[in-house]
Design a protein around this motif. Structure first.
Motif, short mmCIF file in Angstrom:
data_model
loop_
_atom_site.label_atom_id
_atom_site.label_comp_id
_atom_site.label_asym_id
_atom_site.label_seq_id
_atom_site.Cartn_x
_atom_site.Cartn_y
_atom_site.Cartn_z
N LEU A 1 0.85 -1.18 0.00
CA LEU A 1 0.00 0.00 0.00
C LEU A 1 0.89 1.23 0.00
O LEU A 1 1.89 1.28 0.73
N ALA A 2 0.54 2.23 -0.79
CA ALA A 2 1.39 3.42 -0.87
C ALA A 2 0.61 4.60 -1.41
O ALA A 2 -0.42 4.44 -2.08
N GLU A 3 1.13 5.78 -1.12
CA GLU A 3 0.69 6.99 -1.80
C GLU A 3 1.86 7.47 -2.64
O GLU A 3 2.94 7.76 -2.11
N VAL A 4 1.64 7.53 -3.97
CA VAL A 4 2.72 7.82 -4.91
C VAL A 4 2.21 8.72 -6.04
O VAL A 4 1.00 8.86 -6.25
N PRO B 1 8.08 -1.64 2.48
CA PRO B 1 8.57 -1.99 1.15
C PRO B 1 9.33 -0.81 0.53
O PRO B 1 9.16 0.34 0.93
N THR B 2 10.15 -1.12 -0.44
CA THR B 2 10.85 -0.08 -1.20
C THR B 2 10.02 0.28 -2.43
O THR B 2 9.10 -0.45 -2.82
N LEU B 3 10.36 1.39 -3.04
CA LEU B 3 9.67 1.77 -4.26
C LEU B 3 9.91 0.75 -5.36
O LEU B 3 8.99 0.42 -6.12
N ASP B 4 11.13 0.20 -5.46
CA ASP B 4 11.40 -0.83 -6.46
C ASP B 4 10.54 -2.07 -6.23
O ASP B 4 10.06 -2.70 -7.18
N THR C 1 3.58 -4.23 -8.83
CA THR C 1 2.55 -3.64 -9.67
C THR C 1 2.67 -4.13 -11.11
O THR C 1 1.67 -4.45 -11.77
N ARG C 2 3.90 -4.23 -11.61
CA ARG C 2 4.10 -4.75 -12.97
C ARG C 2 3.63 -6.19 -13.07
O ARG C 2 3.05 -6.59 -14.08
N MET D 1 5.48 5.17 -11.74
CA MET D 1 5.34 5.70 -10.38
C MET D 1 6.66 6.27 -9.86
O MET D 1 7.75 5.80 -10.19
N HIS D 2 6.50 7.32 -9.02
CA HIS D 2 7.67 7.97 -8.44
C HIS D 2 7.22 8.80 -7.24
O HIS D 2 6.03 8.92 -6.95
N SER D 3 8.18 9.34 -6.54
CA SER D 3 7.95 10.27 -5.42
C SER D 3 6.94 9.73 -4.41
O SER D 3 5.89 10.34 -4.16
N PRO D 4 7.22 8.58 -3.78
CA PRO D 4 6.28 8.06 -2.78
C PRO D 4 6.23 8.94 -1.54
O PRO D 4 7.25 9.45 -1.07
#
Length: 473
Positions: free
Chosen positions: A175-178, A228-231, A237-238, A247-250
């Motif tokens: 789960l994230a906001e990105v 989790p990391t962004l990677d 997601t992929r 996606m970027h800048s979480p």
């Protein structure tokens, strides 16, 4: 000596602190984190939680920042809201858990709670007079009672050695906001297609820009405390959607699973558990945040009564007696919802059958009352159908019921004008008024709004007052 120390400054902890402060107790909340979490673990408040807030005069500040949505659905199966639900709030209030926590914290501070951030509880010992708490910096605090509201990995529960049986996580989601570079039409098209085969995926725009994204993880992490990391989020997601949307800048990233556990006991001597420290379950139906707030609402007045010395025998133990089965029911319905969201052929067949059953009004109503918690009835023995249930906010000739309950005391709603709470006036308010919505002579309510007596006989009333509010003063 402090009256109550609460370990954990999340929604359950600060709600409990405010309830105890309403009863005049000295309360210290110790919270490990120096700053409130930005991670959004819940997205709204159910009907019973809205009633709880209204009973304490808090609802308007939540309504001002939330969005009302109709009640309806189970395990993602959408159905219309049943007609004539027994509540004045037949909706869900959508707002992030971070906002709920902020507003509850403000209320707790307003009523005098001592909130100490950056203070981690690392040890405890108890005797017949109180509890000694050790903090990470070596400081010791002494209180009459301690309540662990410190989450699913509760240090308090572990130090007590209370068992936490159940099932470990089998599935995990990230789960994230990105920020997403893809345009809105592409995101919507991909999400619509993916959700045909994966109900655990979603991406929704946020009011201030960016997206809140949830996706199945590639596996279950051994250390679920590690964000989790962004990677890692991109790869997951992929794997699910065939793209990571650029996606970027979480803003933040988190993980959650479907572990399901229930504490064997909610009390060990002068130490109690509430919220996620006592129960953890999958997020289906958004019940965890609400369950914790309602735990605090049940416990607060009982613990205060024990400390003030007027609690009848067994009152504090009734917290576990009443709330443990409620949590067990939530665990069962979230397990069921998890299975219904599976895409296996058998699960999908059951899902279709449940969807057809929910077209029956009473089945739909039963499930809605279960998830929203307005169907709870505590076992107070045989009697009137209202006995053990919470009473909704009925209109009175001179106002409404919940407006009379802001002080957190018991309440006798007397439509006869001939009854009395003499001897209990320091614990129970006597409201003489009439309601066209209530067809009984009088009802006696606990501070949490549950009905403990219905009738018009003064001796029966006195017996129930003594049973729930102790000996006459």
């Amino acid at each position: 000596m402090i009256d109550v120390i609460i370990s954990g400054g999340g929604p359950t902890g600060v709600m409990l602190a405010a309830e105890l402060r309403l009863q005049g107790l000295d309360v210290v909340v110790v919270e490990r984190d120096a700053e409130p979490s930005e991670i959004v673990r819940g997205l709204g408040l159910h009907t019973r939680s809205l009633e709880v807030l209204d009973q304490r005069g808090l609802l308007e500040r939540f309504l001002a920042v939330g969005t009302q949505y109709p009640i309806g659905g189970f395990a993602g199966i959408s159905k219309p809201t049943p007609a004539h639900l027994d509540t004045s709030f037949p909706h869900i209030l959508g707002l992030p858990q971070t906002v709920v926590e902020k507003l509850l914290t403000e209320h707790a501070l307003e009523v005098g709670t001592d909130l100490r951030r950056g203070c981690e509880l690392v040890g405890l010992s108890q005797d017949e007079d109180g509890v000694t708490v050790e903090l990470a910096d070596g400081t010791q605090l002494r209180s009459r009672y301690l309540v662990g509201c410190d989450g699913g990995r509760s240090t308090v529960r572990k130090l007590l050695g209370i068992g936490f049986p159940g099932e470990s996580a089998r599935h995990e989601w990230l789960l994230a906001e990105v920020e997403l570079a893809a345009d809105a039409d592409e995101i919507t098209a991909v999400m619509t297609e993916v959700r045909k085969t994966q109900l655990g995926f979603g991406a929704g725009p946020l009011p201030g820009g960016g997206y809140r994204l949830v996706t199945p993880a590639l596996d279950v992490a051994e250390d679920r405390t590690r964000p989790p990391t962004l990677d890692e989020l991109k790869a997951a997601t992929r794997a699910t959607a065939g793209t990571d949307f650029g996606m970027h800048s979480p803003r933040w990233l988190s993980r959650f699973g479907d572990a399901t556990r229930l504490a064997e006991h909610y009390r060990d001597g002068r130490v109690l558990l509430a919220g996620d420290a006592a129960h953890t379950h999958p997020p289906m139906g958004g019940q965890g945040l609400n369950l914790g707030i309602q735990d605090a609402f049940n416990l607060g007045w009982k613990l205060a009564a024990e400390i003030h010395g007027w609690a009848p025998q067994g009152l504090l133990d009734s917290y576990e007696v009443e709330r443990h089965p409620v949590a067990d029911s939530v665990l069962n319905n979230t397990r069921a919802q998890s299975e219904l969201m599976s895409l296996e052929p058998g699960a999908r067949a059951v899902r279709r059958l449940v969807s057809e059953l929910m077209d029956f009004e009473e089945v739909n109503r039963f499930l809605i009352e279960r998830v929203s918690a307005i169907g709870i009835r505590y076992d107070f023995g045989e009697g009137h159908y209202l006995l053990g249930r919470r009473l909704r906010d009925v209109g009175l000739k001179r106002g409404r019921l919940y407006a009379q309950m802001h002080a957190g005391r018991g309440l006798l709603l007397d439509q006869t004008g001939g009854l009395s709470v003499a001897g209990w006036g320091d614990r129970v308010d006597h409201v003489v008024d009439v309601s066209e919505e209530l067809d009984v002579p009088a009802v006696l309510l606990r501070p949490d709004g549950h009905v403990v007596w219905v009738g018009d006989d003064q001796q029966e009333l006195a017996d129930r007052l003594a049973q729930w509010f102790g000996a006459a003063g």
